[in-house]
Scaffold this active site. Sequence first.
Site, PDB file in Angstrom:
ATOM      1  N   HIS A 135       0.816  -1.236   0.000  1.00 49.37           N
ATOM      2  CA  HIS A 135       0.000   0.000   0.000  1.00 49.37           C
ATOM      3  C   HIS A 135       0.846   1.281   0.000  1.00 49.37           C
ATOM      4  CE1 HIS A 135      -3.537  -2.390   0.482  1.00 49.37           C
ATOM      5  NE2 HIS A 135      -3.199  -2.846   1.679  1.00 49.37           N
ATOM      6  N   ASP A 169      -2.563 -10.654  -2.017  1.00 49.79           N
ATOM      7  CA  ASP A 169      -3.100 -10.160  -0.747  1.00 49.79           C
ATOM      8  C   ASP A 169      -4.599  -9.865  -0.937  1.00 49.79           C
ATOM      9  OD1 ASP A 169      -1.996  -8.734   2.000  1.00 49.79           O
ATOM     10  OD2 ASP A 169      -3.720  -7.640   1.185  1.00 49.79           O
ATOM     11  N   HIS A 171      -6.139  -7.300  -0.154  1.00 48.99           N
ATOM     12  CA  HIS A 171      -6.338  -5.898  -0.547  1.00 48.99           C
ATOM     13  C   HIS A 171      -5.567  -5.573  -1.823  1.00 48.99           C
ATOM     14  CE1 HIS A 171      -6.649  -6.125   3.924  1.00 48.99           C
ATOM     15  NE2 HIS A 171      -7.710  -5.354   3.715  1.00 48.99           N
ATOM     16  N   ASP A 258      -4.496 -12.760   4.180  1.00 50.12           N
ATOM     17  CA  ASP A 258      -5.758 -12.194   4.672  1.00 50.12           C
ATOM     18  C   ASP A 258      -6.944 -12.588   3.799  1.00 50.12           C
ATOM     19  OD1 ASP A 258      -4.471 -10.583   2.831  1.00 50.12           O
ATOM     20  OD2 ASP A 258      -4.621  -8.735   3.997  1.00 50.12           O
TER      21      ASP A 258
HETATM   22  C1  SP5 Z   1      -0.914  -5.070   4.021  1.00 46.30           C
HETATM   23  C2  SP5 Z   1      -2.361  -5.122   4.398  1.00 46.30           C
HETATM   24  O1  SP5 Z   1      -2.979  -6.176   4.366  1.00 46.30           O
HETATM   25  N1  SP5 Z   1      -2.930  -3.984   4.781  1.00 46.30           N
HETATM   26  C3  SP5 Z   1      -4.295  -3.955   5.113  1.00 46.30           C
HETATM   27  C4  SP5 Z   1      -4.745  -2.601   5.486  1.00 46.30           C
HETATM   28  C5  SP5 Z   1      -6.210  -2.585   5.681  1.00 46.30           C
HETATM   29  N2  SP5 Z   1      -6.559  -1.922   6.869  1.00 46.30           N
HETATM   30  C6  SP5 Z   1      -7.913  -1.508   6.915  1.00 46.30           C
HETATM   31  C7  SP5 Z   1      -8.731  -2.284   7.859  1.00 46.30           C
HETATM   32  C8  SP5 Z   1      -8.548  -1.851   9.284  1.00 46.30           C
HETATM   33  C9  SP5 Z   1      -9.396  -2.691  10.143  1.00 46.30           C
HETATM   34  N3  SP5 Z   1      -8.827  -2.792  11.423  1.00 46.30           N
HETATM   35  C10 SP5 Z   1      -9.783  -3.100  12.438  1.00 46.30           C
HETATM   36  C11 SP5 Z   1      -9.417  -4.331  13.144  1.00 46.30           C
HETATM   37  C12 SP5 Z   1     -10.593  -4.764  13.985  1.00 46.30           C
HETATM   38  N4  SP5 Z   1     -10.359  -6.054  14.516  1.00 46.30           N
HETATM   39 ZN    ZN Z   2      -4.066  -7.067   2.950  1.00 44.36          ZN
END
Ligand code: SP5
Ligand code: ZN
Length: 318
Positions: A135, A169, A171, A258
Amino acid sequence: MKIIYTKDHMLHNPEWEFFEGAKVPHAEVPGRIEVILKAIKMQKGSEIISPRNFPLKFVAKIHKKAYVDFLKQKSALLKKNALYPSNFITDTYTPVLKHTFFAAVRSVETALTGATLVQKGERVVYSLCRPPGHHAEQYMMGGYCYFNNAAIAAEYLSQFGRVAILDIDFHHGNGTQHAFYTRDDILYLSLHADPKVKYPYSSGFIEETGEGNGKGYTKNFPLPLGTGEKKYLATLRQALKLIKEFNPEFLVVSVGFDTYINDPIGGFRLTSPFYEVIGKEINVLQLPTLLIQEGGYNVQDLGKIAISFLNGFVEEKR
Ligand code: SP5
Ligand code: ZN
């Protein structure tokens, strides 16, 4: 298989992120890589190698000096608390801590050490990068990423031949796509959650296919939430066909776990045995391959997922 790893990643240890206005525990924790390393150590046939040092000029190929300096200076100023800067950042998930710059540089070096080994003839190398990178943009950190490890490694390898990047990934790898958007010597392909509903929201759409010389050298495969193994495999095969046609010298894979069914922030339905299928499909290409760790947040299950994936690259004895 050679595995590139350093414990230096543990120095970057964010406690919190801000998600939809609330302060929540940070998902991108040191345990992620430690669990994968532990699982690898329990298997036979892997060699753990420490990353060597590289000059910052390799980072400067992908990131602007003002941004690199900002991260370095802010990291140095901090004592204990995390900073959520108001510039050079795309979101509220990516804090700067005292050791963030150092850990991000070591993560780049983890990727570059892998790249040099692949360039010198290793068939497959796995760089256990942390913090992740895909990212990170020219001018910006975001999505837990500071420097774009995969882009920096691909840029390095592109001196020696054409490079395909496959980003699996959950995302979309906005930073990697943008780094090579106008180039025809680096192909960027990504399978990810529909950016209409998931991070990074602003890129990863099917209409984005490159610009100028790069027209046709970016391809996105956005998939709906709930995507299962059958649909995922069919889509992966489309991407792999394009890589074969591109006929690159090197393959860089941005590996995110993920996409796992029980990932706390993902939304696909892939089970751990399926990662061996993914690995096998990629391995059919038989390209010099650099695996770069990106996301994957189910710390408890990351070990078995990684081992399953790596099993896909083990050559059958005959
Ligand atoms: C490298 C990568 O996989 N980055 C992912 C970034 C996405 N982040 C956005 C989601 C944030 C959600 N976090 C909340 C966790 C609640 N358990
Ligand atoms: Zn990711």
